[in-house]
Design a protein around this motif. Structure first.
Motif, PDB file in Angstrom:
ATOM      1  N   ALA A 132       0.838  -1.213   0.000  1.00 40.05           N
ATOM      2  CA  ALA A 132       0.000   0.000   0.000  1.00 40.05           C
ATOM      3  C   ALA A 132       0.872   1.263   0.000  1.00 40.05           C
ATOM      4  CB  ALA A 132      -0.922  -0.009   1.205  1.00 40.05           C
ATOM      5  N   LEU A 133       2.003   1.206   0.701  1.00 45.63           N
ATOM      6  CA  LEU A 133       2.895   2.372   0.764  1.00 45.63           C
ATOM      7  C   LEU A 133       3.401   2.768  -0.629  1.00 45.63           C
ATOM      8  CD1 LEU A 133       5.221   1.903   3.901  1.00 45.63           C
ATOM      9  CD2 LEU A 133       3.099   3.178   3.709  1.00 45.63           C
ATOM     10  N   VAL A 134       3.640   1.755  -1.451  1.00 44.11           N
ATOM     11  CA  VAL A 134       4.131   2.050  -2.808  1.00 44.11           C
ATOM     12  C   VAL A 134       3.106   2.915  -3.545  1.00 44.11           C
ATOM     13  CG1 VAL A 134       4.783   1.044  -5.035  1.00 44.11           C
ATOM     14  CG2 VAL A 134       5.497  -0.062  -2.910  1.00 44.11           C
ATOM     15  N   PHE A 135       1.829   2.521  -3.447  1.00 44.33           N
ATOM     16  CA  PHE A 135       0.767   3.302  -4.106  1.00 44.33           C
ATOM     17  C   PHE A 135       0.688   4.699  -3.488  1.00 44.33           C
ATOM     18  CE2 PHE A 135      -0.319  -0.903  -5.364  1.00 44.33           C
ATOM     19  CZ  PHE A 135      -0.994  -0.781  -6.565  1.00 44.33           C
ATOM     20  N   ALA A 136       0.726   4.753  -2.149  1.00 45.66           N
ATOM     21  CA  ALA A 136       0.560   6.025  -1.442  1.00 45.66           C
ATOM     22  C   ALA A 136       1.655   7.015  -1.820  1.00 45.66           C
ATOM     23  CB  ALA A 136       0.565   5.784   0.061  1.00 45.66           C
ATOM     24  N   PHE A 137       2.909   6.561  -1.826  1.00 43.68           N
ATOM     25  CA  PHE A 137       4.023   7.481  -2.073  1.00 43.68           C
ATOM     26  C   PHE A 137       4.173   7.860  -3.544  1.00 43.68           C
ATOM     27  CE2 PHE A 137       5.522   6.272   2.192  1.00 43.68           C
ATOM     28  CZ  PHE A 137       5.874   7.531   2.659  1.00 43.68           C
ATOM     29  N   THR A 138       3.869   6.923  -4.434  1.00 41.75           N
ATOM     30  CA  THR A 138       4.109   7.248  -5.841  1.00 41.75           C
ATOM     31  C   THR A 138       2.942   8.002  -6.475  1.00 41.75           C
ATOM     32  OG1 THR A 138       3.345   5.042  -6.424  1.00 41.75           O
ATOM     33  CG2 THR A 138       5.724   5.370  -6.313  1.00 41.75           C
ATOM     34  N   ILE A 139       1.718   7.676  -6.067  1.00 39.92           N
ATOM     35  CA  ILE A 139       0.565   8.342  -6.701  1.00 39.92           C
ATOM     36  C   ILE A 139       0.220   9.645  -5.976  1.00 39.92           C
ATOM     37  CG2 ILE A 139      -1.867   8.081  -7.360  1.00 39.92           C
ATOM     38  CD1 ILE A 139      -1.219   5.042  -7.598  1.00 39.92           C
ATOM     39  N   LYS A 140       0.382   9.672  -4.702  1.00 38.53           N
ATOM     40  CA  LYS A 140       0.218  10.874  -3.862  1.00 38.53           C
ATOM     41  C   LYS A 140      -1.222  11.345  -3.679  1.00 38.53           C
ATOM     42  CE  LYS A 140       4.863  12.764  -4.521  1.00 38.53           C
ATOM     43  NZ  LYS A 140       5.554  12.281  -5.687  1.00 38.53           N
ATOM     44  N   ARG A 141      -2.092  11.098  -4.643  1.00 40.19           N
ATOM     45  CA  ARG A 141      -3.485  11.551  -4.490  1.00 40.19           C
ATOM     46  C   ARG A 141      -4.289  10.442  -3.827  1.00 40.19           C
ATOM     47  NH1 ARG A 141      -4.795  13.633 -10.353  1.00 40.19           N
ATOM     48  NH2 ARG A 141      -3.222  12.090 -10.833  1.00 40.19           N
ATOM     49  N   PRO A 142      -4.868  10.713  -2.638  1.00 43.07           N
ATOM     50  CA  PRO A 142      -5.457   9.627  -1.839  1.00 43.07           C
ATOM     51  C   PRO A 142      -6.544   8.822  -2.535  1.00 43.07           C
ATOM     52  CG  PRO A 142      -5.965  11.804  -0.892  1.00 43.07           C
ATOM     53  CD  PRO A 142      -4.966  12.022  -1.971  1.00 43.07           C
ATOM     54  N   ALA A 143      -7.537   9.501  -3.121  1.00 40.89           N
ATOM     55  CA  ALA A 143      -8.661   8.762  -3.709  1.00 40.89           C
ATOM     56  C   ALA A 143      -8.183   7.892  -4.872  1.00 40.89           C
ATOM     57  CB  ALA A 143      -9.733   9.735  -4.178  1.00 40.89           C
ATOM     58  N   PHE A 144      -7.362   8.466  -5.723  1.00 42.51           N
ATOM     59  CA  PHE A 144      -6.876   7.753  -6.897  1.00 42.51           C
ATOM     60  C   PHE A 144      -6.004   6.560  -6.476  1.00 42.51           C
ATOM     61  CE2 PHE A 144      -4.211   7.910 -10.953  1.00 42.51           C
ATOM     62  CZ  PHE A 144      -5.195   7.272 -11.692  1.00 42.51           C
ATOM     63  N   SER A 145      -5.176   6.781  -5.448  1.00 37.87           N
ATOM     64  CA  SER A 145      -4.302   5.696  -4.969  1.00 37.87           C
ATOM     65  C   SER A 145      -5.129   4.541  -4.419  1.00 37.87           C
ATOM     66  CB  SER A 145      -3.368   6.172  -3.858  1.00 37.87           C
ATOM     67  OG  SER A 145      -2.843   7.405  -4.124  1.00 37.87           O
ATOM     68  N   VAL A 146      -6.166   4.877  -3.641  1.00 32.48           N
ATOM     69  CA  VAL A 146      -7.003   3.833  -3.048  1.00 32.48           C
ATOM     70  C   VAL A 146      -7.676   3.022  -4.148  1.00 32.48           C
ATOM     71  CG1 VAL A 146      -9.164   3.446  -1.774  1.00 32.48           C
ATOM     72  CG2 VAL A 146      -7.419   4.937  -0.810  1.00 32.48           C
ATOM     73  N   ILE A 147      -8.195   3.718  -5.163  1.00 31.56           N
ATOM     74  CA  ILE A 147      -8.881   3.019  -6.257  1.00 31.56           C
ATOM     75  C   ILE A 147      -7.908   2.063  -6.972  1.00 31.56           C
ATOM     76  CG2 ILE A 147      -9.949   3.352  -8.545  1.00 31.56           C
ATOM     77  CD1 ILE A 147     -11.152   5.984  -7.359  1.00 31.56           C
ATOM     78  N   LEU A 148      -6.722   2.563  -7.270  1.00 29.46           N
ATOM     79  CA  LEU A 148      -5.747   1.720  -7.975  1.00 29.46           C
ATOM     80  C   LEU A 148      -5.287   0.539  -7.119  1.00 29.46           C
ATOM     81  CD1 LEU A 148      -3.381   4.088 -10.000  1.00 29.46           C
ATOM     82  CD2 LEU A 148      -5.143   2.557 -10.828  1.00 29.46           C
ATOM     83  N   TYR A 149      -5.083   0.829  -5.822  1.00 28.26           N
ATOM     84  CA  TYR A 149      -4.647  -0.226  -4.888  1.00 28.26           C
ATOM     85  C   TYR A 149      -5.697  -1.340  -4.816  1.00 28.26           C
ATOM     86  CZ  TYR A 149      -3.639  -2.265  -0.245  1.00 28.26           C
ATOM     87  OH  TYR A 149      -3.390  -3.114   0.807  1.00 28.26           O
ATOM     88  N   LEU A 150      -6.956  -0.919  -4.662  1.00 24.98           N
ATOM     89  CA  LEU A 150      -8.043  -1.901  -4.599  1.00 24.98           C
ATOM     90  C   LEU A 150      -8.165  -2.654  -5.915  1.00 24.98           C
ATOM     91  CD1 LEU A 150     -10.991  -0.194  -2.702  1.00 24.98           C
ATOM     92  CD2 LEU A 150      -9.684  -2.194  -2.018  1.00 24.98           C
ATOM     93  N   ALA A 151      -8.114  -1.892  -7.003  1.00 29.04           N
ATOM     94  CA  ALA A 151      -8.257  -2.513  -8.325  1.00 29.04           C
ATOM     95  C   ALA A 151      -7.169  -3.562  -8.528  1.00 29.04           C
ATOM     96  CB  ALA A 151      -8.178  -1.444  -9.401  1.00 29.04           C
ATOM     97  N   TYR A 152      -5.938  -3.242  -8.129  1.00 31.56           N
ATOM     98  CA  TYR A 152      -4.846  -4.191  -8.337  1.00 31.56           C
ATOM     99  C   TYR A 152      -4.997  -5.413  -7.437  1.00 31.56           C
ATOM    100  CZ  TYR A 152      -0.470  -6.502  -8.841  1.00 31.56           C
ATOM    101  OH  TYR A 152       0.455  -7.476  -9.088  1.00 31.56           O
ATOM    102  N   THR A 153      -5.167  -5.162  -6.122  1.00 26.48           N
ATOM    103  CA  THR A 153      -5.163  -6.300  -5.193  1.00 26.48           C
ATOM    104  C   THR A 153      -6.402  -7.186  -5.352  1.00 26.48           C
ATOM    105  OG1 THR A 153      -6.017  -4.806  -3.518  1.00 26.48           O
ATOM    106  CG2 THR A 153      -3.710  -5.308  -3.375  1.00 26.48           C
ATOM    107  N   VAL A 154      -7.546  -6.559  -5.637  1.00 26.14           N
ATOM    108  CA  VAL A 154      -8.779  -7.352  -5.706  1.00 26.14           C
ATOM    109  C   VAL A 154      -9.008  -7.910  -7.105  1.00 26.14           C
ATOM    110  CG1 VAL A 154     -11.291  -7.258  -5.381  1.00 26.14           C
ATOM    111  CG2 VAL A 154      -9.800  -6.014  -3.808  1.00 26.14           C
TER     112      VAL A 154
END
Lengths: 301, 269
Positions: free
Chosen positions: B171-193
């Motif tokens: 999750a940290l990788v998404f958080a630090f590289t994307i920086k925008r919270p909503a977009f990072s959460v969506i991508l993180y969920l999309a990838y993991t799920v």
């Protein structure tokens, strides 16, 4: 003995895509000075301040705090307000300052109360930052910057977005800090303010450092003289030919505004006018204004 | 290190989403395990016509102390919620420019990552404790054997801790590289799920007939815990294959190296 420098910047370059935001900028900020960084929007002021506070990385060039380096330990000795007040919106003023004090190692609980009092926020200490007005946010940012008596203060547009009352308050704080002998780096659009408090000035435009030095050095002997007479327009060209120190003349109806590079004695001007059958109704020597110098330098470039 | 912890604690203790999530997970962890146990028993009794597993003392994955494996297997997926919380916290710090202010105030850039790693450790510890807690609660209701302290509990505690760390590091990788919270959460969920599962199951397993998909990050993390099906098939002392420990170790090292290098180079606008 050479003067001690708190910050030395050498040959900084910074690009944002195709925009060359800083072009080989070098400057030295002496200890105890109030150093104004002037420049129109997009001139590179904040970029330069961002680099020396490690917020941004330069493409090339170096900077050194206190002649020792650019390590994070030296930033702890610098209180900074750059662009906007940045705090945790869900935390109150007190907790936000606590975080700043833990990071910078400057200040303790007593000091936090003291700066809140100084910035007239002591009764707002338990209000969440998110519920603060813009003026209160700006004051909290200044409180964080001055907390623990840092060696240097960086204030980037500290009056931005403030109402007249807020500007007055901030001006007072600024003058007080300058009188305390603190080294202040002040980036501002308010040139009158800068002239009042600054000892040194640098002018940036489109990433170029156009001028740098003490306020006196920068203004030199330049000053303005206003001449008023019924037929004053008749001698405009003759005046320019006679006095080489005149670098520009603005004329309007019965008035000439002379911009001078070096001193011209008022009595010489008066005599010249009289010899040319112009009887002056007004001859006034005006002090040099930083604003004029700033406009002159920036327009020239 | 203690100062970093103090700073992070100041930030966390008044950040409501942390406490809301914690309450949510305290309820959800045991609930998920107990619901699965209930369904499992129901299938045995009503669909397969077997006697009640608890009273008939038939082995089930909900018996003490195997229930801890089962609890870990069921609940490790919920670590995604911790990951989302971390992304939100870090994203907000980028968006509100507090992270850059911390650097301006004298924080080392690497300390930004270190402080978030401390949160990862803290949240992972809470998550691992919740796995054990939900195992105990479920076992008290559905176990045919009595609770006895043994190594399984400690082993599951350790595995759950590591699994949570891995999920949050990702999750940290998404958080630090994307920086925008909503977009990072969506991508993180999309990838993991979705995305990773699609690659592993549709591409690797179905199309290419390969098992290498298990080496993908979240798949490898899942492989750390013993599945209830393995327990039922008699692999009660199942040991996580070394491959998956090594895979996780490689991922963790790569993520840490990447994050420290990245934070030292990125522009904190």
């Amino acid at each position: 003995m050479s003067q001690e420098m708190v910050l030395e910047v050498a040959h900084l370059h910074k690009h944002f895509g195709k925009v060359h935001a800083l072009k080989d900028v070098s400057l030295q900020i002496p200890k105890g000075s109030v150093f104004g960084i002037l420049g129109p929007n997009g001139s590179g002021k904040t970029t330069m301040l961002g680099i020396v506070t490690d917020m941004q990385k330069s493409d090339s060039g170096t900077y050194s705090w206190f002649g020792k380096g650019s390590d994070h330990r030296f930033r702890k000795r610098v209180g900074s307000l750059i662009e906007t007040p940045n705090f945790y919106s869900y935390l109150n003023a007190y907790d936000n300052l606590k975080i700043t004090s833990l990071i910078s190692g400057r200040g303790n609980n007593e000091e936090i109360k003291s700066v809140l009092t100084r910035l007239d926020l002591i009764d707002k200490g338990h209000i969440k930052f998110g519920n603060f007005s813009l003026g209160m946010k700006q004051r909290l940012a200044v409180a964080a910057a001055i907390m623990g008596n840092p060696d240097v203060l960086i204030l980037d547009e500290p009056t931005n977005g403030l109402d007249p009352e807020g500007i007055h308050f901030m001006r007072k704080i600024l003058i007080d800090l300058a009188q305390e002998g603190k080294t202040i780096i002040l980036a501002s659009h308010l040139l009158e303010e800068v002239q009042k408090v600054c000892t040194h000035v640098s002018i940036l435009q489109f990433g170029d450092l156009l001028a740098q030095g003490t306020v006196e050095e920068l203004l030199g002997d330049s000053y303005k003289i206003v001449l008023e007479a019924e037929n004053i327009q008749t001698i405009e060209t003759a005046l320019k030919n006679k006095f080489a120190a005149i670098k520009r003349v603005d004329s309007s109806n019965k008035q000439l505004m002379l911009y001078l590079e070096e001193k011209v004695l008022p009595q010489d001007l008066n005599s010249f006018c009289f010899e040319n059958k112009v009887v002056l109704s007004r001859l006034e020597v005006l002090g040099a204004k930083l604003e004029d110098k700033f406009l002159e330098i920036t327009k020239k470039n | 290190m203690f100062t970093l912890l103090q700073i992070e604690w100041l930030k966390v203790k008044k950040y409501k989403p942390v406490w809301i999530l914690l309450i949510f997970l305290i309820i959800l962890f045991p609930l998920a395990t107990m619901t699965t146990a209930g369904i499992f028993q129901d299938i045995f009794k009503t669909k397969l016509g077997m006697p009640d597993m608890v009273t008939a003392r038939i082995f089930s994955p909900f018996d003490f102390n195997y229930v801890f494996y089962t609890s870990a297997y069921i609940n490790n997926g919920l670590n995604i919620a911790w990951g989302m919380l971390l992304i939100l916290m870090i994203g907000n710090e980028f968006q509100n420019k507090t992270m850059r202010q911390n650097v301006i105030d004298g924080q080392k850039r690497s300390d930004i990552v270190t402080s978030k790693l401390l949160l990862v450790l803290l949240f992972s510890m809470v998550s691992a404790i919740l796995v054990i807690f939900s195992g105990i609660v479920t076992g008290l209701i559905y176990s045919s054997t009595k609770f006895q302290f043994d190594m399984i509990m400690l082993k599951v505690l350790g595995i759950s801790f590591i699994a949570a760390i891995m999920q949050m590091l990702f999750a940290l990788v998404f958080a630090f590289t994307i920086k925008r919270p909503a977009f990072s959460v969506i991508l993180y969920l999309a990838y993991t799920v979705l995305i990773e599962n699609a690659i592993v199951h549709l591409l690797f397993r179905a199309a290419l007939k390969l098992e290498h998909g298990r080496l993908f990050l979240t798949q490898a993390v899942d492989e750390l815990t013993v599945s209830p099906l393995d327990l039922l098939s008699g692999e009660k002392d199942a040991v996580t294959p070394a491959t998956f420990w090594i895979t996780c170790g490689v991922y963790a090292t790569a993520i840490l190296v990447f994050l420290y290098k990245y934070i030292n180079r990125t522009q904190l606008k």
